[in-house]
Design an enzyme around this catalytic site. Structure first.
Site, PDB file in Angstrom:
ATOM      1  N   ASP A 142       0.824  -1.199   0.000  1.00 39.12           N
ATOM      2  CA  ASP A 142       0.000   0.000   0.000  1.00 39.12           C
ATOM      3  C   ASP A 142       0.863   1.255   0.000  1.00 39.12           C
ATOM      4  OD1 ASP A 142      -1.786  -2.004   0.330  1.00 39.12           O
ATOM      5  OD2 ASP A 142      -2.731  -1.215   2.117  1.00 39.12           O
ATOM      6  N   CYS A 373     -14.696 -18.392  -9.908  1.00 40.16           N
ATOM      7  CA  CYS A 373     -15.127 -17.290  -9.052  1.00 40.16           C
ATOM      8  C   CYS A 373     -13.931 -16.360  -8.856  1.00 40.16           C
ATOM      9  CB  CYS A 373     -15.610 -17.852  -7.720  1.00 40.16           C
ATOM     10  SG  CYS A 373     -16.170 -16.608  -6.543  1.00 40.16           S
ATOM     11  N   CYS A 376     -13.458 -11.129  -5.531  1.00 40.11           N
ATOM     12  CA  CYS A 376     -14.282 -10.840  -4.357  1.00 40.11           C
ATOM     13  C   CYS A 376     -13.763  -9.643  -3.572  1.00 40.11           C
ATOM     14  CB  CYS A 376     -14.390 -12.066  -3.456  1.00 40.11           C
ATOM     15  SG  CYS A 376     -12.804 -12.718  -2.894  1.00 40.11           S
TER      16      CYS A 376
END
Length: 429
Positions: A142, A373, A376
């Site tokens: 970050d 999938c 998320c």
């Protein structure tokens, strides 16, 4: 990528009036109040730090703040956005303080009237002013992604910039940015700053008070550009290396297989073994630069990939960046060392399914399987639980758990590697 969870702000828009405090009761049977949650960033000074005329105080620390000392007259206060020409808030008080709800960068105009007479106006300008940008501690990727936007803010506004970050990250930037003051959170002196901006992952900011655009929609690093009001296009930071020499003479590739939650791992059971073997067959030494050779939780543990050379351990980040700068390329996950490889200018093969490719820096070697999938992390309807090592919000406790990376095959990763200029090093017979 970070696991720093920043709590939502306290009062949305506050007007604090100076009124006498009620007398305390002699005794009370009520339980002691709970301790407030620990702030993710150092708090601003209790009182606005800049003095205007007629008992008016103001600053832009934790939003636009205006304090009014009691003059016996009712005063009208207006906060406006100069760039959009919108009036954001207006009220009348004799004394007290007004605090804007928006805590990200806005070019505010402050106006105060006594009756029909305007007694004060200040238009935001950070030129040659002290400005503080605060980054959370404990996060590598970050900080690497966000720091360049703080630099861009300084260049845009011509301010005197201080950046607060984790102490162990400061050596990566200090020598390449001598015109910026670096401090850790304990060294912040909030009373000295004209404006302060906090950059973080604001999961619960549904009202858009701390960020104008949800980071899950615009990208983890680019969200800092929106918070600071500068061009959000990505740019790698400039790193300082204590030793820039080549660590080994042979051509090599760095890899990093560990992360902080299982969803970030490459969960294909044979993936890393196949890739390490593939790289060695094509003439590379394979160097693992993870911090830990083994990491996990409960019954789930992840080991250094078989066949890789072990350069794990608690080593300075500058040493990690040195290995990365001379590597032919890097293979990793959505984690801090991938961001460090990007910052070092190393071609980066990034394997991730639980994040969408827009979440990380741009790389032509990004690997994701859309048949499974996926993404998320970037779904605003799903709240990441950093305490759950096995977080898999859609498929947990089903046969499809972690399929987002389990179904990323070694064939996919090899195809990305083959696209890197200069590959292979020297194929063995």
């Amino acid at each position: 990528m970070s696991e720093q969870v920043v709590p939502p702000p306290q009062p949305v828009l506050s007007v604090t009036l100076d009124t006498p405090a009620a007398a305390a009761p002699a005794a009370s049977s009520q339980a002691a109040p709970e301790e407030p949650p620990k702030r993710a960033f150092p708090a601003p000074a209790p009182k606005p730090v800049l003095q205007g005329p007629k008992g008016i105080w103001f600053d832009f620390n934790d939003g636009c703040r205006v304090g009014i000392e009691d003059s016996g007259q009712l005063r009208r206060i207006r906060l406006s956005d100069i760039d959009t020409d919108n009036i954001l808030f207006e009220t009348q008080i004799k004394s007290g303080r007004v605090n804007s709800s928006k805590r990200y960068f806005v070019r505010f105009r402050i106006e105060v009237w006594e009756g029909e007479e305007k007694v004060f106006q200040h238009d935001y300008s950070a030129a040659d002013r002290e400005v503080l940008v605060q980054l959370p501690v404990g996060t590598l990727g970050d900080t690497l992604g966000w720091f360049p936007y703080a630099v861009r803010f300084k260049e845009t506004h011509g301010c005197r910039l201080t950046v607060s970050m984790a102490e162990w990250l400061i050596p990566l930037f200090r020598d390449t940015h001598p015109d910026i003051t670096f401090v850790n959170h304990e060294q912040v002196k909030p009373e000295r700053y004209y404006a302060t901006y906090n950059v973080g992952l604001f999961f619960d900011d549904k009202e858009g008070l701390l960020q104008p655009s949800d980071f899950r929609l615009v990208g983890l690093h680019r969200s800092a550009g929106y918070i600071l009001g500068v061009d959000p296009s990505e740019i790698p930071p400039r790193l300082a290396l204590a030793d820039a020499s080549r660590p080994i003479p042979e051509r090599y590739v760095c890899i990093a297989a560990q992360s902080t939650t299982q969803a970030k791992y490459w969960n294909n059971p044979t993936g890393w073994r196949e890739i390490v073997e593939f790289l060695k067959q094509n003439g590379y030494r394979v160097i693992c630069i993870d911090q830990r050779p083994v990491h996990g939780h409960g019954i789930m543990w992840n080991h250094i990939p078989y066949g890789a050379e072990d350069q794990t351990g608690d080593k300075p980040l500058q040493e990690r960046a040195r290995w990365l700068r001379h590597a032919d390329f890097f293979v990793g996950l959505s984690s801090g060392l991938s961001w460090l490889a990007w910052a070092a200018g190393t071609p980066t093969v990034l394997i991730s399914g639980f994040t969408h490719p827009t979440n990380e820096f741009s790389t032509p070697y990004r690997v994701i399987n859309y048949h499974a999938c996926n993404s998320c992390w970037n779904d605003p309807l799903l709240r990441f639980d950093h305490k759950d090592f096995l977080w898999c919000p859609r498929q947990k406790d089903t046969p499809r758990q972690f399929e987002c990376t389990r179904l990323i095959t070694a064939t996919q990763v090899k195809a990305a590697i083959r696209r890197i200029p200069g590959f292979p090093a020297a194929p063995k017979p």
